[in-house]
Design a protein around this motif. Structure first.
Motif, mmCIF file in Angstrom:
data_model
loop_
_atom_site.group_PDB
_atom_site.id
_atom_site.type_symbol
_atom_site.label_atom_id
_atom_site.label_comp_id
_atom_site.label_asym_id
_atom_site.label_seq_id
_atom_site.Cartn_x
_atom_site.Cartn_y
_atom_site.Cartn_z
ATOM 1 N N UNK A 68 -17.894 20.384 -16.927
ATOM 2 C CA UNK A 68 -16.859 19.664 -17.914
ATOM 3 C C UNK A 68 -15.543 20.345 -17.546
ATOM 4 N N UNK A 69 -15.364 21.478 -17.224
ATOM 5 C CA UNK A 69 -14.200 21.741 -16.709
ATOM 6 C C UNK A 69 -13.701 21.163 -15.424
ATOM 7 N N UNK A 70 -14.642 21.313 -14.623
ATOM 8 C CA UNK A 70 -14.242 20.282 -13.124
ATOM 9 C C UNK A 70 -13.766 19.133 -13.393
ATOM 10 N N UNK A 71 -14.807 18.257 -14.212
ATOM 11 C CA UNK A 71 -14.540 16.949 -14.553
ATOM 12 C C UNK A 71 -12.919 16.599 -15.319
ATOM 13 N N UNK A 72 -12.614 17.865 -16.113
ATOM 14 C CA UNK A 72 -11.223 17.656 -16.688
ATOM 15 C C UNK A 72 -9.965 17.957 -15.795
ATOM 16 N N UNK A 73 -10.410 18.759 -14.763
ATOM 17 C CA UNK A 73 -9.106 19.061 -13.643
ATOM 18 C C UNK A 73 -9.147 17.786 -12.738
ATOM 19 N N UNK A 74 -10.255 17.194 -12.611
ATOM 20 C CA UNK A 74 -10.273 15.910 -11.815
ATOM 21 C C UNK A 74 -9.287 14.922 -12.456
ATOM 22 N N UNK A 75 -9.737 14.760 -13.677
ATOM 23 C CA UNK A 75 -8.861 13.530 -14.530
ATOM 24 C C UNK A 75 -7.298 13.849 -14.560
ATOM 25 N N UNK A 76 -7.102 15.330 -14.410
ATOM 26 C CA UNK A 76 -5.605 15.638 -14.797
ATOM 27 C C UNK A 76 -4.955 15.445 -13.271
ATOM 28 N N UNK A 89 -21.249 31.379 -16.008
ATOM 29 C CA UNK A 89 -20.751 30.355 -16.784
ATOM 30 C C UNK A 89 -21.943 29.230 -16.495
ATOM 31 N N UNK A 90 -22.466 28.399 -17.567
ATOM 32 C CA UNK A 90 -23.545 27.656 -17.325
ATOM 33 C C UNK A 90 -23.100 26.538 -16.602
ATOM 34 N N UNK A 91 -24.143 25.743 -16.097
ATOM 35 C CA UNK A 91 -23.679 24.427 -15.199
ATOM 36 C C UNK A 91 -23.045 23.454 -15.974
#
Length: 328
Positions: free
Chosen positions: A203-211, A196-198
């Motif tokens: 983006x996926x890590x930031x989405x998890x942090x928000x949730x 996976x590209x950086x």
């Protein structure tokens, strides 16, 4: 004595706590690892594998599916993709009846192929989707880490794939396609999953942090992306560990480095040394034969490190080859 320890008065009854209602049920939901909690549930959630998703969507629309072979680095979505495709094919009602998932690294002998796989493949397909969508007339057997299967088990699997082709489709998942015998690879449609590209990982890590309502810094997220090296599963695991390490739930660069150092330590350091040596060897004034011999040894050492070999001995072996080729 067993009935007394379990809290039951009669052998035919079960304790009420097993149902997990009320507060205990909520605790079970909270204890789910984030890797499973945020696993893609549908094909649209799979990221950075556009070619694979596009082909699978077309085959699903036609309610037909060939035997599949997914290969590539770990944590790139191989298992998640086939599970999401199976959910779209069968729906939530028939999913458990039509899909058999086996981890071939734990169950890799010929006896498993003869018993579990063959028995499930011989079952007749029955049932219809309640939502009215077409349901394919076949089952799916998923063999995760198929490159850990013995050659005898792979040969037995080849015969099962031939005999049960009308009612069963197979999906082999592996990291090293070279470890799968040629008769199996020729019967499957092969798909390579890219690291996976950086930006996608970020983006996926930031989405998890928000949730999860986590505090984070840009340096902390960048450190997660760096240490994961394209492995989103590793990045999410480090993220959850960093969130539990800090009481204020803030993801900092120092916390990520501490966790990554404890988890990967020598193996990660050895892999980094191999990568740096590979770049240095390319720029050295050596002939093609010498460079090929050194890079081949690097590939062998890298594979041994993945399998859990001793880092010190592997580095000594690689350095000896480099010295031998450089002095010729």
């Amino acid at each position: 004595m067993q009935a007394f320890l379990k809290g039951t008065s009669t052998p035919g009854t079960r304790p009420l706590k097993e149902k997990g209602t009320g507060t205990s049920g909520e605790k079970k939901q909270k204890s789910v690892p984030w890797v499973e909690k945020y696993r893609p549930k549908c094909m649209e959630d799979v990221v950075f594998q556009e070619e694979v998703v596009a082909v699978l969507k077309k085959t699903i629309e036609g309610a037909d599916l060939p035997n599949l072979l997914f290969y590539g680095p770990p944590g790139t979505g191989k298992t998640s993709t086939i599970l999401a495709a199976a959910r779209e094919l069968y729906g939530p009602e028939l999913y458990r009846q039509r899909v058999l998932e086996l981890n071939a690294s734990d169950e890799r002998g010929i006896q498993v192929v003869r018993e579990k796989v063959k028995r499930f493949a011989q079952l007749t397909v029955a049932g219809h989707r309640t939502d009215g969508k077409p349901c394919p007339p076949f089952k799916i057997i998923i063999l995760d880490e198929a490159d850990s299967m013995t050659n005898a088990a792979q040969a037995a699997l080849r015969r099962t794939m031939e005999k049960e082709s009308r009612t069963t489709r197979f999906c082999l998942i592996c990291n090293y396609v070279s470890r799968i015998i040629e008769p199996l690879t020729s019967r499957c449609s092969k798909f390579r999953f890219k690291p996976l590209a950086n930006q996608v990982q970020e983006e996926r890590l930031l989405d998890i942090c928000d949730k999860e309502n986590l505090k984070y810094s840009k340096e902390g997220i960048a450190a997660l992306v760096k240490v994961s090296e394209g492995d989103l599963r590793k990045a999410i695991t480090f993220l959850q560990s960093a969130a539990r390490l800090n009481t204020d739930n803030e993801i900092t660069e120092s916390a990520v480095i501490e966790i990554a150092g404890n988890m990967v330590d020598e193996g990660y350091a050895a892999t980094q040394i191999i990568n740096q040596l590979h770049e240095a060897i390319i720029e050295e004034e050596l002939n093609d034969k010498q460079k090929s011999a050194i890079t081949e040894k690097m590939a062998v050492v890298d594979k041994c490190l993945v399998d859990g070999a001793d880092e010190y001995l592997q580095m000594l072996s690689m350095c000896s080859v480099i010295m031998q080729q450089a002095t010729e």
